[in-house]
Design an enzyme around this catalytic site. Structure first.
Site, PDB file in Angstrom:
ATOM      1  CB  CYS A 100       0.222   1.868   4.059  1.00 27.88           C
ATOM      2  SG  CYS A 100      -1.484   1.313   3.893  1.00 27.88           S
ATOM      3  CB  CYS A 134      -0.913  -0.042   1.232  1.00 26.70           C
ATOM      4  SG  CYS A 134      -1.770   1.487   1.594  1.00 26.70           S
TER       5      CYS A 134
END
Length: 111
Positions: A37, A34
């Site tokens: 993230c 991600c």
């Protein structure tokens, strides 16, 4: 995870580390793949190491690829998702990447 102050929680440790914590806990639901993230990870490190938050909030991370039970229970559909738990209950949620100012405002308004 670069900061030693960030707890890595799992499905098995979530209840003890988060729900039974004496302090509010900020949980970051994330995954290795991600991009957003990875973007907010240094901000979480800074927050965990900030003297203004020591003793006021615990920062924790949960990998959604390795832990399926807790993210499913709390309806995690997009990551990163940040959740603040107080006294064993979910008190606030924020989905998506945030700036440092947005992160500190989210935490400050929910402590």
């Amino acid at each position: 995870m670069s900061s030693a102050l960030i707890k890595n929680v799992t499905d098995a440790t979530f209840e003890g580390e988060v729900l039974q914590s004496a302090q509010p806990v900020l949980v970051d639901y994330w995954a290795v793949w991600c991009g957003p993230c990875k973007q907010i990870s240094p901000l979480l490190d800074e927050l965990a190491e900030d003297a203004a938050y020591k003793g006021r909030v615990v920062v924790a991370k949960m990998n959604v690829d390795e832990n399926r039970v807790v993210p499913s229970k709390y309806g995690i559909r997009g990551i990163p998702t940040l959740m603040i738990f107080k006294d064993g209950k979910l008190s606030a949620t924020k989905v998506g990447a945030v700036t440092k100012a947005q992160l500190t405002a989210f935490v400050d308004s929910n402590l």
